[in-house]
Motif scaffolding. Structure first.
Motif, PDB file in Angstrom:
ATOM      1  N   GLY A  33       8.678   3.908 -46.239  1.00  0.00           N
ATOM      2  CA  GLY A  33       8.008   4.567 -47.349  1.00  0.00           C
ATOM      3  C   GLY A  33       6.496   4.665 -47.218  1.00  0.00           C
ATOM      4  O   GLY A  33       5.811   5.010 -48.181  1.00  0.00           O
ATOM      5  N   PHE A  34       5.994   4.394 -46.030  1.00  0.00           N
ATOM      6  CA  PHE A  34       4.539   4.409 -45.817  1.00  0.00           C
ATOM      7  C   PHE A  34       3.981   5.817 -45.925  1.00  0.00           C
ATOM      8  O   PHE A  34       4.512   6.759 -45.353  1.00  0.00           O
ATOM      9  CB  PHE A  34       4.202   3.818 -44.452  1.00  0.00           C
ATOM     10  N   GLN A  35       2.887   5.957 -46.662  1.00  0.00           N
ATOM     11  CA  GLN A  35       2.148   7.213 -46.739  1.00  0.00           C
ATOM     12  C   GLN A  35       0.832   7.027 -46.009  1.00  0.00           C
ATOM     13  O   GLN A  35       0.070   6.106 -46.306  1.00  0.00           O
ATOM     14  CB  GLN A  35       1.858   7.590 -48.191  1.00  0.00           C
ATOM     15  N   ARG A  36       0.575   7.902 -45.050  1.00  0.00           N
ATOM     16  CA  ARG A  36      -0.656   7.823 -44.268  1.00  0.00           C
ATOM     17  C   ARG A  36      -1.884   8.028 -45.147  1.00  0.00           C
ATOM     18  O   ARG A  36      -1.853   8.773 -46.112  1.00  0.00           O
ATOM     19  CB  ARG A  36      -0.662   8.905 -43.184  1.00  0.00           C
ATOM     20  N   GLN A  37      -2.946   7.354 -44.781  1.00  0.00           N
ATOM     21  CA  GLN A  37      -4.234   7.584 -45.423  1.00  0.00           C
ATOM     22  C   GLN A  37      -5.006   8.612 -44.614  1.00  0.00           C
ATOM     23  O   GLN A  37      -4.812   8.736 -43.404  1.00  0.00           O
ATOM     24  CB  GLN A  37      -5.043   6.285 -45.493  1.00  0.00           C
ATOM     25  N   VAL A  38      -5.865   9.338 -45.285  1.00  0.00           N
ATOM     26  CA  VAL A  38      -6.740  10.306 -44.628  1.00  0.00           C
ATOM     27  C   VAL A  38      -8.162  10.118 -45.151  1.00  0.00           C
ATOM     28  O   VAL A  38      -8.367   9.623 -46.253  1.00  0.00           O
ATOM     29  CB  VAL A  38      -6.282  11.768 -44.856  1.00  0.00           C
TER      30      VAL A  38
END
Length: 99
Positions: A33-38
């Motif tokens: 469920g990881f969402q990448r950071q930008v």
């Protein structure tokens, strides 16, 4: 602090932030469920760059993008440090001429 130094320092800070975010994304790539950071960068009116962080909408890793981001940020960091070094050398030369 003069403009050249402040621009280069803000660029080095932005590159450092981008390196941190890319490392975070790579380290957490296998987390369910990881969402990448930008990192979003925006030029400032006075000089330099301002950074802010956010997350992408989709879940999952993009290792290729994060590795490229790390390399790009590393080169940007080195370029900004070289700018500071060159500016310091120029000021030293001016002081030597005036002394």
């Amino acid at each position: 602090m003069n403009t050249i130094s402040s621009i280069a320092l803000s660029g080095a800070h932005a590159a450092s932030t981008r390196l941190d975010v890319a490392a975070h994304n790579i380290a957490n790539a296998q987390t369910p469920g990881f969402q990448r950071q930008v990192v979003h960068q925006q030029s400032q009116e006075t000089a330099g760059v301002m950074t802010s962080m956010g997350k992408v909408d989709e879940v999952g890793a993009d290792l290729a993008a994060d590795l490229v981001a790390q390399m790009e940020a590393s080169y940007n960091y080195k370029a900004n440090l070289k700018t500071i070094q060159t500016q310091d050398q120029m000021v030293g030369s001016i002081l030597d001429v005036k002394a």
